[in-house]
Design a protein around this motif. Structure first.
Motif, short mmCIF file in Angstrom:
data_model
loop_
_atom_site.label_atom_id
_atom_site.label_comp_id
_atom_site.label_asym_id
_atom_site.label_seq_id
_atom_site.Cartn_x
_atom_site.Cartn_y
_atom_site.Cartn_z
N ALA A 173 13.06 52.15 56.20
CA ALA A 173 14.21 53.05 55.51
C ALA A 173 15.59 52.31 55.91
CB ALA A 173 14.09 54.15 55.15
N CYS A 174 16.35 52.19 55.00
CA CYS A 174 17.80 51.82 55.26
C CYS A 174 18.70 52.41 54.17
CB CYS A 174 18.28 50.37 55.45
SG CYS A 174 18.01 49.74 57.02
N SER A 175 20.07 52.42 54.07
CA SER A 175 20.75 53.12 53.11
C SER A 175 21.79 51.87 52.27
CB SER A 175 21.48 54.00 53.48
OG SER A 175 20.60 55.29 53.95
N VAL A 176 21.88 52.50 51.34
CA VAL A 176 23.09 51.32 50.62
C VAL A 176 24.52 51.73 51.01
CG1 VAL A 176 24.38 51.03 48.37
CG2 VAL A 176 21.79 51.34 48.28
N GLY A 177 25.22 50.41 51.67
CA GLY A 177 26.60 50.44 51.86
C GLY A 177 27.59 50.82 50.65
N PHE A 178 27.53 49.58 49.93
CA PHE A 178 28.41 49.43 48.82
C PHE A 178 28.02 48.15 48.15
CE2 PHE A 178 30.55 47.84 52.57
CZ PHE A 178 31.10 46.57 51.88
N TRP A 179 28.59 48.14 46.66
CA TRP A 179 28.37 47.14 45.83
C TRP A 179 29.50 46.21 46.09
CZ3 TRP A 179 30.08 47.86 39.96
CH2 TRP A 179 29.74 46.57 39.47
N ALA A 180 29.33 44.99 46.18
CA ALA A 180 30.40 43.84 46.36
C ALA A 180 30.06 42.60 45.62
CB ALA A 180 30.45 43.47 48.01
N LYS A 181 30.82 41.61 45.41
CA LYS A 181 30.89 40.45 45.19
C LYS A 181 31.04 39.50 46.13
CE LYS A 181 31.23 40.37 40.20
NZ LYS A 181 30.14 40.53 39.47
N ARG A 182 30.68 38.15 45.98
CA ARG A 182 31.25 37.10 46.70
C ARG A 182 32.33 36.38 46.01
NH1 ARG A 182 28.03 34.03 50.09
NH2 ARG A 182 27.23 35.43 51.16
N LYS A 183 33.38 36.25 46.69
CA LYS A 183 34.49 35.34 45.82
C LYS A 183 34.16 34.18 45.24
CE LYS A 183 38.23 37.42 48.57
NZ LYS A 183 38.77 37.52 49.96
N ASN A 184 34.46 34.09 43.92
CA ASN A 184 34.14 32.73 43.04
C ASN A 184 32.58 32.99 42.69
OD1 ASN A 184 36.55 31.80 43.36
ND2 ASN A 184 35.79 29.88 44.65
N LEU A 185 31.69 34.00 43.03
CA LEU A 185 30.51 33.87 42.56
C LEU A 185 30.28 35.15 41.57
CD1 LEU A 185 28.25 33.05 45.58
CD2 LEU A 185 28.48 31.41 43.71
N SER A 186 29.30 34.93 40.61
CA SER A 186 29.00 35.99 39.53
C SER A 186 28.10 36.86 40.31
CB SER A 186 28.63 35.39 38.48
OG SER A 186 27.54 34.61 38.53
N SER A 238 34.18 38.64 57.20
CA SER A 238 33.33 37.63 57.67
C SER A 238 32.45 37.16 56.37
CB SER A 238 32.79 38.28 58.83
OG SER A 238 31.68 39.15 58.25
N LEU A 239 32.24 37.99 55.45
CA LEU A 239 31.26 37.54 54.56
C LEU A 239 32.10 37.06 53.32
CD1 LEU A 239 28.43 40.12 54.66
CD2 LEU A 239 28.72 37.90 56.00
N ASN A 240 33.29 37.00 53.34
CA ASN A 240 34.22 36.70 52.16
C ASN A 240 33.61 37.19 50.68
OD1 ASN A 240 36.13 35.00 51.02
ND2 ASN A 240 34.94 33.57 50.41
N LEU A 241 33.73 38.53 51.00
CA LEU A 241 33.53 39.58 49.89
C LEU A 241 34.76 40.18 49.16
CD1 LEU A 241 30.60 41.47 51.79
CD2 LEU A 241 30.33 39.53 49.90
N GLU A 242 34.21 40.62 47.85
CA GLU A 242 35.29 41.48 47.35
C GLU A 242 34.66 42.76 46.59
OE1 GLU A 242 37.57 38.81 44.74
OE2 GLU A 242 35.65 38.60 43.51
N LEU A 243 35.51 43.90 46.51
CA LEU A 243 34.81 44.96 45.88
C LEU A 243 35.09 44.84 44.19
CD1 LEU A 243 36.14 47.88 48.05
CD2 LEU A 243 34.05 46.45 48.10
N PRO A 244 33.79 45.07 43.34
CA PRO A 244 34.04 44.65 42.06
C PRO A 244 35.15 45.56 41.19
CG PRO A 244 31.98 45.16 42.69
CD PRO A 244 32.82 45.45 43.79
#
Ligand SMILES: *[C@@H]1O[C@H](CO)[C@@H](O)[C@H](O)[C@H]1NC(C)=O
Ligand SMILES: *[C@@H]1O[C@H](CO)[C@@H](O)[C@H](O)[C@H]1NC(C)=O
Ligand SMILES: *[C@@H]1O[C@H](CO)[C@@H](O)[C@H](O)[C@H]1NC(C)=O
Ligand SMILES: *[C@@H]1O[C@H](CO)[C@@H](O)[C@H](O)[C@H]1NC(C)=O
Ligand SMILES: *[C@@H]1O[C@H](CO)[C@@H](O)[C@H](O)[C@H]1NC(C)=O
Ligand SMILES: *[C@@H]1O[C@H](CO)[C@@H](O)[C@H](O)[C@H]1NC(C)=O
Ligand SMILES: *[C@@H]1O[C@H](CO)[C@@H](O)[C@H](O)[C@H]1NC(C)=O
Ligand SMILES: *[C@@H]1O[C@H](CO)[C@@H](O)[C@H](O)[C@H]1NC(C)=O
Ligand SMILES: *[C@@H]1O[C@H](CO)[C@@H](O)[C@H](O)[C@H]1NC(C)=O
Length: 399
Positions: free
Chosen positions: A208-221, A393-399
């Motif tokens: 088992a693990c847990s959800v951190g948060f919903w994210a998108k990669r910049k420039n990707l859908s 480090s993962l080049n993410l953004e929050l939706p």
């Protein structure tokens, strides 16, 4: 009605009012040992102290030998400023930026300056990197004004050499245990929305693990669920959603696409099952009757003040809260991999909470700022990977 009846009704009414005012639905009320209805005021006070902390930190930044750091004491409603040189404190006190908030500060004598603490930390860290003790946390505890090393009881037999050597440094050794029992079970209605703190199930490892948060990669859908890197073992499995208090995991979310070779302990689940899964930028808090979902406000900055509260939401222990003890800790995990720049908090957590959302309530009990994800824990310890390191480090953004 006779008088006895009236008296009984009054007593029942009083008891009811009393119990309403003294309910502790919220994990934060348990941390601060107050009733739920006192939380809004205290959050307001804490917010002000965090602001004062930012000002003071800037003012004392270049005087590491004169001060021992700052921490928030919410109970006293004060920012404690550990002071070695009170002549310097007098100069700080006259600063115009601080003039409106002086009665929220308290200059308290301390033995160790920030400089001394950093020096000892560096020396101990060098020793830790040489001997690599298992499951060990090393940090400067501002409130204790000391270096702290936390070890797990269950590994103490394997860390003897390190403990012997480190004793010469006059620091605080703490031992922690993992939690045995889990959070009380309540029946939760099945929902397909997926949010921070929900359970993740890895069928290959049956873990088992847990959800951190919903994210998108910049420039990707693409849409991702951010979780801990050690959930991706053994080889990027398909991850399932597992709801709180449920032992079954019916809904596949998608494959972990992020690679273990990543230096920080984070991985991404690619949400490919778009029919069943609806990600939300919120946090599960189902044990609270009133605020069962917290909305993440992505424009709120993360909290970096010692003594401020942080909470986490995770599959195993649900929502728990604690205080920030350190911001730049060294953590050596059970695999003896060295992780730096971790946040150390006093909240309790357990296996299965890994990856879970770490947040701070702001400005009220329905909204929160995102502070990071859960990496490891014990009864009175939770190690947090800071949000900024994940995003950058993962080049993410929050939706
Ligand atoms: C209990 O709370 C209610 C409303 O929140 C308030 O009106 C009442 O005065 C409180 N009673 C006590 C004893 O604090
Ligand atoms: C304390 O601070 C004052 C003012 O900056 C400085 O002149 C003095 O040298 C400091 N004392 C010590 C012991 O560092
Ligand atoms: C701090 O000072 C302000 C005015 O400067 C005053 O309004 C406030 O009540 C004081 N707070 C405390 C805790 O003394
Ligand atoms: C501790 O180490 C860091 C870099 O690892 C260095 O920048 C800093 O000056 C050292 N501090 C002390 C007090 O030795
Ligand atoms: C170690 O700690 C003890 C107790 O806090 C103190 O008396 C002693 O001076 C310290 N020694 C050093 C070298 O800091
Ligand atoms: C990604 O976005 C940046 C600006 O945000 C843009 O310059 C770049 O061309 C984009 N790349 C792709 C592959 O779309
Ligand atoms: C992860 O990295 C390893 C080694 O670099 C590589 O063999 C593997 O194919 C990678 N997995 C994915 C999904 O990229
Ligand atoms: C994520 O899944 C989508 C299909 O839903 C796919 O098009 C995309 O390439 C995947 N992203 C990565 C990084 O594997
Ligand atoms: C999010 O936080 C910002 C900054 O404090 C604030 O202006 C905004 O109103 C908040 N949004 C929501 C939905 O609470």
């Amino acid at each position: 009605m006779n008088n006895i009846h009236i008296l009984i009704i009054i007593i029942i009414f009083t008891l009811k009012t009393y119990s309403i005012n003294h309910t502790q639905n919220e994990a934060l009320a348990k941390l601060w040992d107050v009733s739920d209805n006192q939380l809004p005021n205290l959050l307001e006070n804490e917010k002000k102290l965090i602001m004062v902390d930012k000002i003071v930190k800037q003012l004392i930044e270049n005087y590491e030998k004169d001060f021992g750091g700052t921490y928030i004491d919410l109970e006293k409603n004060l920012l404690i400023i550990y002071t070695l040189n009170f002549t310097k404190a007098d100069i700080i006190k006259t600063s115009p930026q601080l003039s409106d908030y002086l009665n929220l500060t308290s200059f308290v004598p301390a033995d160790n300056s920030l400089y001394t603490l950093k020096k000892s930390f560096n020396e101990t860290r060098a020793l830790a990197k040489k001997l690599i003790p298992k499951s060990t946390v090393l940090f400067i505890d501002i409130k204790l004004n000391d270096i702290v090393i936390i070890l797990y009881h269950k590994h103490s037999g394997q860390n003897e050499e390190f403990v012997e050597k480190v004793k010469q440094y006059n620091l605080t050794l703490e031992y922690v245990d993992e939690i045995v029992s889990t959070a009380p079970h309540r029946n939760i209605v099945s929902t397909i929305p997926i949010m921070g703190g929900d359970g993740l199930y890895n069928p290959v490892y049956n873990s088992a693990c847990s959800v951190g948060f919903w994210a998108k990669r910049k420039n990707l859908s693409d849409n991702y669920i951010v979780t801990a890197g050690h959930c991706s073992k053994p080889h990027n499995p398909i991850i399932y959603l597992r709801q709180w208090d449920s032992k079954v995991a019916r809904f596949p979310i998608g494959p972990i696409i992020f690679n273990k070779s990543q230096p920080i302990d984070v991985s991404l689940v690619n949400i490919t099952n778009k029919e069943d899964i609806e990600p939300r930028l919120s946090i599960r808090n189902a044990d609270s009757e009133i605020n069962d979902q917290l909305l993440i406000n992505k424009s709120l900055p993360p909290v970096y003040s010692h003594g401020a509260h942080l909470c986490k939401s995770g599959y195993t222990t649900h929502v728990t809260c604690g205080y920030i003890r350190a911001l730049d800790a060294l953590y050596i995990n059970p695999k003896r991999k060295i992780k730096s720049q971790m946040i150390i908090t006093s909240m309790s957590s357990n296996r299965g909470d890994s990856g879970g959302t770490v947040f701070s309530y702001a400005p009220d009990l329905r909204h929160a700022s995102l502070n990071g994800i859960h990496i490891a824990g014990a009864k009175v310890l939770t190690i947090v990977l800071p949000i900024e390191r994940i995003i950058n480090s993962l080049n993410l953004e929050l939706p």
